[in-house]
Design a protein around this motif. Structure first.
Motif, PDB file in Angstrom:
ATOM      1  N   ARG A  30      68.810  49.700  32.017  1.00  0.00           N
ATOM      2  CA  ARG A  30      68.255  50.340  30.833  1.00  0.00           C
ATOM      3  C   ARG A  30      68.868  49.750  29.579  1.00  0.00           C
ATOM      4  N   PRO A  31      68.053  49.454  28.556  1.00  0.00           N
ATOM      5  CA  PRO A  31      68.617  48.911  27.308  1.00  0.00           C
ATOM      6  C   PRO A  31      69.584  49.900  26.669  1.00  0.00           C
ATOM      7  N   PRO A  32      70.491  49.418  25.833  1.00  0.00           N
ATOM      8  CA  PRO A  32      71.470  50.311  25.212  1.00  0.00           C
ATOM      9  C   PRO A  32      70.840  51.171  24.124  1.00  0.00           C
ATOM     10  N   ASN A  33      71.441  52.331  23.903  1.00  0.00           N
ATOM     11  CA  ASN A  33      71.136  53.094  22.698  1.00  0.00           C
ATOM     12  C   ASN A  33      71.758  52.371  21.506  1.00  0.00           C
ATOM     13  N   VAL A  34      71.229  52.651  20.324  1.00  0.00           N
ATOM     14  CA  VAL A  34      71.765  52.055  19.099  1.00  0.00           C
ATOM     15  C   VAL A  34      71.954  53.153  18.063  1.00  0.00           C
ATOM     16  N   VAL A  35      73.152  53.265  17.524  1.00  0.00           N
ATOM     17  CA  VAL A  35      73.450  54.203  16.446  1.00  0.00           C
ATOM     18  C   VAL A  35      73.965  53.392  15.258  1.00  0.00           C
ATOM     19  N   VAL A  36      73.214  53.427  14.157  1.00  0.00           N
ATOM     20  CA  VAL A  36      73.624  52.750  12.925  1.00  0.00           C
ATOM     21  C   VAL A  36      74.028  53.829  11.923  1.00  0.00           C
ATOM     22  N   VAL A  37      75.276  53.788  11.474  1.00  0.00           N
ATOM     23  CA  VAL A  37      75.772  54.705  10.455  1.00  0.00           C
ATOM     24  C   VAL A  37      75.928  53.906   9.167  1.00  0.00           C
ATOM     25  N   LEU A  38      75.039  54.188   8.206  1.00  0.00           N
ATOM     26  CA  LEU A  38      75.048  53.479   6.929  1.00  0.00           C
ATOM     27  C   LEU A  38      75.616  54.413   5.863  1.00  0.00           C
ATOM     28  N   VAL A  39      76.760  54.037   5.311  1.00  0.00           N
ATOM     29  CA  VAL A  39      77.443  54.843   4.296  1.00  0.00           C
ATOM     30  C   VAL A  39      77.122  54.261   2.925  1.00  0.00           C
ATOM     31  N   ASP A  40      76.724  55.096   1.997  1.00  0.00           N
ATOM     32  CA  ASP A  40      76.305  54.645   0.677  1.00  0.00           C
ATOM     33  C   ASP A  40      77.528  54.291  -0.176  1.00  0.00           C
ATOM     34  N   ASP A  41      77.540  53.071  -0.729  1.00  0.00           N
ATOM     35  CA  ASP A  41      78.563  52.657  -1.700  1.00  0.00           C
ATOM     36  C   ASP A  41      79.979  52.576  -1.119  1.00  0.00           C
ATOM     37  N   LEU A  42      80.144  52.453   0.179  1.00  0.00           N
ATOM     38  CA  LEU A  42      81.480  52.403   0.792  1.00  0.00           C
ATOM     39  C   LEU A  42      82.076  51.013   0.651  1.00  0.00           C
ATOM     40  N   ARG A  43      83.229  50.917   0.009  1.00  0.00           N
ATOM     41  CA  ARG A  43      83.951  49.651  -0.085  1.00  0.00           C
ATOM     42  C   ARG A  43      84.565  49.280   1.267  1.00  0.00           C
ATOM     43  N   TRP A  44      84.798  47.977   1.456  1.00  0.00           N
ATOM     44  CA  TRP A  44      85.422  47.553   2.713  1.00  0.00           C
ATOM     45  C   TRP A  44      86.852  48.054   2.844  1.00  0.00           C
ATOM     46  N   THR A 306      76.096  52.656  24.420  1.00  0.00           N
ATOM     47  CA  THR A 306      75.560  52.819  23.073  1.00  0.00           C
ATOM     48  C   THR A 306      76.226  51.825  22.123  1.00  0.00           C
ATOM     49  N   VAL A 307      75.396  51.071  21.418  1.00  0.00           N
ATOM     50  CA  VAL A 307      75.872  50.207  20.344  1.00  0.00           C
ATOM     51  C   VAL A 307      76.097  51.091  19.121  1.00  0.00           C
ATOM     52  N   ILE A 308      77.308  51.100  18.580  1.00  0.00           N
ATOM     53  CA  ILE A 308      77.603  51.854  17.356  1.00  0.00           C
ATOM     54  C   ILE A 308      77.932  50.859  16.253  1.00  0.00           C
ATOM     55  N   ILE A 309      77.188  50.950  15.166  1.00  0.00           N
ATOM     56  CA  ILE A 309      77.396  50.086  14.003  1.00  0.00           C
ATOM     57  C   ILE A 309      77.728  50.969  12.816  1.00  0.00           C
ATOM     58  N   VAL A 310      78.827  50.693  12.148  1.00  0.00           N
ATOM     59  CA  VAL A 310      79.229  51.401  10.928  1.00  0.00           C
ATOM     60  C   VAL A 310      79.299  50.377   9.806  1.00  0.00           C
ATOM     61  N   THR A 311      78.559  50.641   8.733  1.00  0.00           N
ATOM     62  CA  THR A 311      78.545  49.685   7.633  1.00  0.00           C
ATOM     63  C   THR A 311      78.181  50.396   6.333  1.00  0.00           C
ATOM     64  N   SER A 312      77.949  49.604   5.293  1.00  0.00           N
ATOM     65  CA  SER A 312      77.644  50.119   3.964  1.00  0.00           C
ATOM     66  C   SER A 312      76.559  49.258   3.343  1.00  0.00           C
ATOM     67  N   ASP A 313      75.865  49.811   2.339  1.00  0.00           N
ATOM     68  CA  ASP A 313      74.860  49.001   1.648  1.00  0.00           C
ATOM     69  C   ASP A 313      75.510  48.072   0.624  1.00  0.00           C
ATOM     70  N   HIS A 314      76.633  48.461   0.055  1.00  0.00           N
ATOM     71  CA  HIS A 314      77.395  47.637  -0.887  1.00  0.00           C
ATOM     72  C   HIS A 314      78.657  48.395  -1.253  1.00  0.00           C
ATOM     73  N   GLY A 315      79.502  47.782  -2.070  1.00  0.00           N
ATOM     74  CA  GLY A 315      80.742  48.423  -2.463  1.00  0.00           C
ATOM     75  C   GLY A 315      80.631  49.166  -3.780  1.00  0.00           C
ATOM     76  N   TYR A 316      81.760  49.229  -4.497  1.00  0.00           N
ATOM     77  CA  TYR A 316      81.820  50.016  -5.728  1.00  0.00           C
ATOM     78  C   TYR A 316      83.017  49.526  -6.528  1.00  0.00           C
ATOM     79  N   PHE A 317      82.888  49.524  -7.847  1.00  0.00           N
ATOM     80  CA  PHE A 317      84.010  49.105  -8.687  1.00  0.00           C
ATOM     81  C   PHE A 317      84.975  50.255  -8.923  1.00  0.00           C
TER      82      PHE A 317
END
Length: 487
Positions: A30-44, A306-317
């Motif tokens: 069975r293919p893996p589940n995918v969970v993408v967590v996209l956090v708004d404006d999160l700096r690295w 389950t593939v878990i991806i945590v990322t952001s759309d961009h950073g912040y000053f």
């Protein structure tokens, strides 16, 4: 050091062990589940695992320790709507047409998101949260379940569009979106699922009209609103600042232009400490959300596949170059993002690759991990070889782009295309002749010394300009004289 953090996380972990079901091996038919967590404006660098002196992100840190944490990940466009389009399509915005934060509703209904081939392959596909490619909150093609907000949405008691029906819910938006995502996973009935959870956090609350539009009074910020239980957690914390936060911005003629009605850059134009603290208090809710998702996957026996991806759309000053919420610009603080991928059996636990990766790489990565064929042209590259730790040839430069909008008067007409190599960054402003910037990131990692007019800069410039032209050709860029991006 906050000695309470590991105690709280240890308590939560112990409480979950008893309800875990044994996970099957990741490599099943069975293919893996995918969970993408996209956090708004999160700096690295807003994460505990990145060495932040007081932030508490135990769930994100644990997923990072169990997966791959990319050290040089970048947004292709450091702006909400275009970045989301790039993540979902694997295309630069000059191709997919979502070039700014204006109401590009009809275009966003036509996006070739990676959810479409997943749905055709039998995935249950759920979108939860901030779509923000247009103010239209109606369901988009490719998603079998839809819970979205108009525009920016509300932090408290938000209005949702749930599969075409609008409803107002009571509570904090991060918690409510997590409720929906968890129910969707639990109801997957043994089919592989995609959860795309696009948090409103860490974005400030924005006044909106009933139609979801912004502008003038409607676009006024109400500030950063953490969950009530988290307000004041960091009230006395000393906010860390990078060396380029505070000193006068120099060598940046585009930023330093005198503009009518715009306060010149100075000590008061950077991000105040309280805004930074409130943003990081909002992150506490995001981290608790991920802990709930992990607990649910474990209880379902799905965590290991389950593939878990945590990322952001961009950073912040945080005051770098005396900037605040301008985002959009090509400097490291807003272009660089966190990117964590966990998938046992594929992603090497604890790996920290340094190759330059981008938001456009997520769509082809998800499709390869899901073993789903796709014929859409996508500019990104699958990260699977890097997840496996394979020594493969990789890109030596990336393209970062932004096309002007009228939201922030300070950066009016500051549309650009920038090429970043492992050592240098060249920013070419499309509407401001003679105001380009060039930095040596090895000797000047904080981008404080613009080399463009120096002898060294004149020697460096031709190969960087040639590299920019190559990236334009390879991605089908149309110059302004040929028509607008996406035309």
């Amino acid at each position: 050091m906050n000695l309470l953090r590991p105690v709280r996380w240890a308590t939560l972990t112990l409480g979950l062990v008893a309800c875990d079901r044994p996970d099957p091996p990741a490599a099943t038919n069975r293919p893996p589940n995918v969970v993408v967590v996209l956090v708004d404006d999160l700096r690295w660098d807003d994460l505990g695992i990145e060495g932040h002196p007081f932030v508490e992100t135990p769930a994100i840190d644990q997923v990072a320790r169990e997966g791959v944490r990319f050290r040089n990940a970048f947004a292709t466009t450091p702006l909400c709507s275009p970045s989301r389009a790039a993540i979902l399509t694997g295309q630069y915005v000059h191709t997919n047409g979502i070039i700014d934060n204006t109401a590009r509703d009809s275009t966003s209904h036509r996006l070739e998101t990676f959810a479409r081939p997943l749905a055709r392959a039998g995935y249950q596909t759920g979108f939860f949260g901030k779509w923000h490619m247009g103010n239209d909150d109606s369901p988009r093609p490719g998603f079998s379940h839809w819970v979205a907000m108009k525009g920016q949405g509300e932090a408290i008691d938000p209005n949702f569009n749930i599969d075409g029906t609008r409803a107002k819910e009571t509570g904090y938006v991060t918690d409510l979106l997590t409720d929906h995502a968890v129910r969707f996973m639990e109801q997957s009935r043994g089919k592989p699922f995609l959860v795309f959870l696009a948090h409103k956090a860490l974005h400030p609350n924005v006044v909106q009209r009933d139609d979801g539009s912004t502008g003038a009074v409607a676009g006024q910020s109400e500030g950063f609103i953490p969950a009530p239980r988290h307000q004041g957690r960091y009230a006395t914390a000393a906010v860390p600042r990078r060396p380029n936060a505070g000193p006068s911005a120099v060598g940046k003629p585009a930023l330093l232009r005198p503009l009518d009605g715009v306060t010149p850059l100075g000590p008061t134009t950077g991000t105040p400490d309280q805004d930074v603290r409130s943003r990081l208090e909002m992150l506490l809710g995001v981290d608790e959300s991920l802990a709930r998702i992990v607990a649910t996957l474990k209880a379902m026996g799905e965590y290991q596949r389950t593939v878990i991806i945590v990322t952001s759309d961009h950073g912040y000053f945080y005051g770098e170059h005396q900037l605040n919420d301008e985002r959009r610009l090509a400097y490291e603080e807003t272009a660089r993002i966190p990117l964590i991928v966990r998938y046992p059996g594929i992603a090497v636990a604890g790996a920290t690759p340094t190759e330059m990766v981008q938001t456009i790489d997520l769509a082809p990565t998800v499709l390869e991990l899901a073993r789903v064929a796709d014929t859409v042209t996508r500019h990104g590259k699958s990260l699977v070889p890097l997840l496996r730790g394979m020594p493969v040839p990789w890109r030596e430069s990336i393209l970062i782009e932004y096309y002007s909008d009228a939201v922030f008067p300070r950066i009016r007409n500051m549309g650009y295309q920038a090429v970043r190599t492992t050592r240098h960054k060249y920013i070419h402003y499309l509407e401001l002749p003679g105001m380009d910037e060039l930095y040596d990131l090895e000797t000047d990692p904080y981008e404080m010394d613009n080399l463009i007019g120096s002898d060294r800069g004149r020697a460096l410039l031709p190969p960087l300009q040639a590299e920019l032209r190559r990236l334009q050709r390879e991605t089908g860029y149309r110059s302004p004289s040929e028509g607008p991006p996406g035309a």
